[in-house]
Design a protein around this motif. Structure first.
Motif, PDB file in Angstrom:
ATOM      1  N   ILE A  57       0.818  -1.213   0.000  1.00  0.00           N
ATOM      2  CA  ILE A  57       0.000   0.000   0.000  1.00  0.00           C
ATOM      3  C   ILE A  57       0.851   1.262   0.000  1.00  0.00           C
ATOM      4  O   ILE A  57       0.363   2.343   0.339  1.00  0.00           O
ATOM      5  N   GLY A  58       2.123   1.158  -0.354  1.00  0.00           N
ATOM      6  CA  GLY A  58       3.031   2.281  -0.276  1.00  0.00           C
ATOM      7  C   GLY A  58       2.577   3.478  -1.096  1.00  0.00           C
ATOM      8  O   GLY A  58       2.100   3.336  -2.220  1.00  0.00           O
ATOM      9  N   ASP A  59       2.705   4.652  -0.505  1.00  0.00           N
ATOM     10  CA  ASP A  59       2.277   5.893  -1.121  1.00  0.00           C
ATOM     11  C   ASP A  59       2.785   6.992  -0.190  1.00  0.00           C
ATOM     12  O   ASP A  59       2.906   6.770   1.015  1.00  0.00           O
ATOM     13  N   PRO A  60       3.063   8.181  -0.708  1.00  0.00           N
ATOM     14  CA  PRO A  60       3.509   9.249   0.188  1.00  0.00           C
ATOM     15  C   PRO A  60       2.491   9.599   1.279  1.00  0.00           C
ATOM     16  O   PRO A  60       2.857  10.127   2.321  1.00  0.00           O
ATOM     17  N   ASN A  61       1.215   9.304   1.054  1.00  0.00           N
ATOM     18  CA  ASN A  61       0.168   9.624   2.029  1.00  0.00           C
ATOM     19  C   ASN A  61      -0.312   8.392   2.784  1.00  0.00           C
ATOM     20  O   ASN A  61      -1.450   8.326   3.214  1.00  0.00           O
ATOM     21  N   THR A  62       0.552   7.406   2.945  1.00  0.00           N
ATOM     22  CA  THR A  62       0.228   6.179   3.669  1.00  0.00           C
ATOM     23  C   THR A  62       0.989   6.145   4.983  1.00  0.00           C
ATOM     24  O   THR A  62       2.148   6.533   5.049  1.00  0.00           O
ATOM     25  N   CYS A  63       0.326   5.664   6.013  1.00  0.00           N
ATOM     26  CA  CYS A  63       0.973   5.452   7.311  1.00  0.00           C
ATOM     27  C   CYS A  63       0.521   4.101   7.844  1.00  0.00           C
ATOM     28  O   CYS A  63      -0.650   3.751   7.745  1.00  0.00           O
ATOM     29  N   VAL A  64       1.454   3.345   8.402  1.00  0.00           N
ATOM     30  CA  VAL A  64       1.147   2.089   9.086  1.00  0.00           C
ATOM     31  C   VAL A  64       1.862   2.121  10.428  1.00  0.00           C
ATOM     32  O   VAL A  64       3.060   2.396  10.491  1.00  0.00           O
ATOM     33  N   LEU A  65       1.108   1.842  11.482  1.00  0.00           N
ATOM     34  CA  LEU A  65       1.662   1.752  12.824  1.00  0.00           C
ATOM     35  C   LEU A  65       1.368   0.365  13.386  1.00  0.00           C
ATOM     36  O   LEU A  65       0.286  -0.181  13.147  1.00  0.00           O
ATOM     37  N   HIS A  67       6.040  11.492  10.232  1.00  0.00           N
ATOM     38  CA  HIS A  67       5.019  12.076  11.096  1.00  0.00           C
ATOM     39  C   HIS A  67       3.963  12.843  10.298  1.00  0.00           C
ATOM     40  O   HIS A  67       2.804  12.890  10.712  1.00  0.00           O
ATOM     41  N   ALA A  68       4.346  13.444   9.174  1.00  0.00           N
ATOM     42  CA  ALA A  68       3.365  14.198   8.382  1.00  0.00           C
ATOM     43  C   ALA A  68       2.231  13.282   7.937  1.00  0.00           C
ATOM     44  O   ALA A  68       1.055  13.644   8.031  1.00  0.00           O
ATOM     45  N   ALA A  69       2.552  12.101   7.463  1.00  0.00           N
ATOM     46  CA  ALA A  69       1.519  11.154   7.027  1.00  0.00           C
ATOM     47  C   ALA A  69       0.780  10.555   8.219  1.00  0.00           C
ATOM     48  O   ALA A  69      -0.446  10.400   8.186  1.00  0.00           O
ATOM     49  N   CYS A  70       1.489  10.221   9.261  1.00  0.00           N
ATOM     50  CA  CYS A  70       0.880   9.539  10.407  1.00  0.00           C
ATOM     51  C   CYS A  70       0.062  10.466  11.300  1.00  0.00           C
ATOM     52  O   CYS A  70      -0.881  10.025  11.952  1.00  0.00           O
ATOM     53  N   ASP A  71       0.430  11.737  11.346  1.00  0.00           N
ATOM     54  CA  ASP A  71      -0.260  12.686  12.217  1.00  0.00           C
ATOM     55  C   ASP A  71      -1.350  13.482  11.506  1.00  0.00           C
ATOM     56  O   ASP A  71      -2.004  14.321  12.131  1.00  0.00           O
ATOM     57  N   ALA A  72      -1.555  13.219  10.214  1.00  0.00           N
ATOM     58  CA  ALA A  72      -2.578  13.956   9.467  1.00  0.00           C
ATOM     59  C   ALA A  72      -3.963  13.670  10.043  1.00  0.00           C
ATOM     60  O   ALA A  72      -4.320  12.512  10.272  1.00  0.00           O
ATOM     61  N   LYS A  73      -4.725  14.711  10.299  1.00  0.00           N
ATOM     62  CA  LYS A  73      -6.104  14.577  10.784  1.00  0.00           C
ATOM     63  C   LYS A  73      -7.005  14.420   9.562  1.00  0.00           C
ATOM     64  O   LYS A  73      -7.096  15.320   8.726  1.00  0.00           O
ATOM     65  N   LEU A  74      -7.668  13.278   9.470  1.00  0.00           N
ATOM     66  CA  LEU A  74      -8.502  12.940   8.315  1.00  0.00           C
ATOM     67  C   LEU A  74      -9.882  12.484   8.791  1.00  0.00           C
ATOM     68  O   LEU A  74     -10.029  12.068   9.943  1.00  0.00           O
ATOM     69  N   PRO A  75     -10.885  12.521   7.901  1.00  0.00           N
ATOM     70  CA  PRO A  75     -12.219  12.060   8.304  1.00  0.00           C
ATOM     71  C   PRO A  75     -12.164  10.635   8.856  1.00  0.00           C
ATOM     72  O   PRO A  75     -11.540   9.754   8.263  1.00  0.00           O
ATOM     73  N   ALA A  76     -12.827  10.410   9.987  1.00  0.00           N
ATOM     74  CA  ALA A  76     -12.829   9.099  10.624  1.00  0.00           C
ATOM     75  C   ALA A  76     -13.695   8.084   9.876  1.00  0.00           C
ATOM     76  O   ALA A  76     -13.546   6.880  10.070  1.00  0.00           O
ATOM     77  N   CYS A  77     -14.603   8.548   9.051  1.00  0.00           N
ATOM     78  CA  CYS A  77     -15.512   7.737   8.226  1.00  0.00           C
ATOM     79  C   CYS A  77     -16.649   7.090   9.012  1.00  0.00           C
ATOM     80  O   CYS A  77     -17.708   6.882   8.465  1.00  0.00           O
ATOM     81  N   ASP A 118      -6.210  10.849  13.642  1.00  0.00           N
ATOM     82  CA  ASP A 118      -4.944  10.474  13.018  1.00  0.00           C
ATOM     83  C   ASP A 118      -4.719   8.977  13.247  1.00  0.00           C
ATOM     84  O   ASP A 118      -5.493   8.318  13.945  1.00  0.00           O
ATOM     85  N   THR A 119      -3.677   8.456  12.655  1.00  0.00           N
ATOM     86  CA  THR A 119      -3.433   7.013  12.724  1.00  0.00           C
ATOM     87  C   THR A 119      -3.148   6.562  14.147  1.00  0.00           C
ATOM     88  O   THR A 119      -3.557   5.470  14.553  1.00  0.00           O
ATOM     89  N   GLY A 120      -2.474   7.386  14.929  1.00  0.00           N
ATOM     90  CA  GLY A 120      -2.190   7.038  16.324  1.00  0.00           C
ATOM     91  C   GLY A 120      -3.451   6.854  17.147  1.00  0.00           C
ATOM     92  O   GLY A 120      -3.527   5.951  17.984  1.00  0.00           O
ATOM     93  N   ALA A 121      -4.458   7.692  16.909  1.00  0.00           N
ATOM     94  CA  ALA A 121      -5.722   7.560  17.641  1.00  0.00           C
ATOM     95  C   ALA A 121      -6.413   6.246  17.296  1.00  0.00           C
ATOM     96  O   ALA A 121      -6.979   5.578  18.170  1.00  0.00           O
TER      97      ALA A 121
END
Length: 149
Positions: free
Chosen positions: A37-45, A61-71, A78-81
């Motif tokens: 799933i690699g992409d500049p806007n991908t994060c995996v934790l 951190h830019a990709a992982c900390d981005a606040k995005l719609p939870a759906c 963000d991914t950490g949440a």
């Protein structure tokens, strides 16, 4: 002298904490995730399921900390949440939605237990070609196996 002692203590504590399983290298896992799933806007934790302590991060951190719609709710996250939530309840998530009104960009979320390990993962992919959450989960589970999990 204090700086040296503090650095040594930090290294010792890091060595005692959760880490990737034996036989799984960060480089191999990075490559498997990138192909999946690699992409500049991908994060995996990935985190220890009991403590929730993070042991792996794909991307910055830019990709992982981005606040995005939870759906699943009107909020953002963000991914950490998401990683913290799945560490608490162990419930898999496979979610997708649009990130802009004209539906030209979307976000996919995938999270759940790492099969066969006492670990959990959370991933996000956002952009004009973001995979749906279900597809991300399927691709990541195969990537984890290829990496030695």
């Amino acid at each position: 002298m204090r700086i040296v002692l503090a650095a040594a203590l930090a290294l010792m504590l890091a060595a005692c904490g959760p880490r990737l399983p034996d036989g799984v290298s960060k480089e191999t896992l990075d490559g498997a995730v990138a192909r999946a799933i690699g992409d500049p806007n991908t994060c995996v934790l990935i985190a220890d399921a009991k403590s929730g302590r993070q042991i792996y991060r794909y991307n910055d951190h830019a990709a992982c900390d981005a606040k995005l719609p939870a759906c699943e709710t009107p909020e953002t996250r963000d991914t950490g949440a998401l990683l913290e939530a799945v560490a608490r309840d162990g419930r898999p998530r496979r979610l997708s939605c649009n990130t802009v009104a004209d539906a030209s960009r979307g976000v996919g979320w995938a999270a759940g237990p790492v099969p066969g390990r006492p670990l959990v993962y959370a991933a996000v992919m956002e952009g004009d070609r973001a995979f749906p959450g279900l597809m991300m989960a399927d691709r990541l589970e195969r990537a984890f196996k290829r990496a030695g999990f």
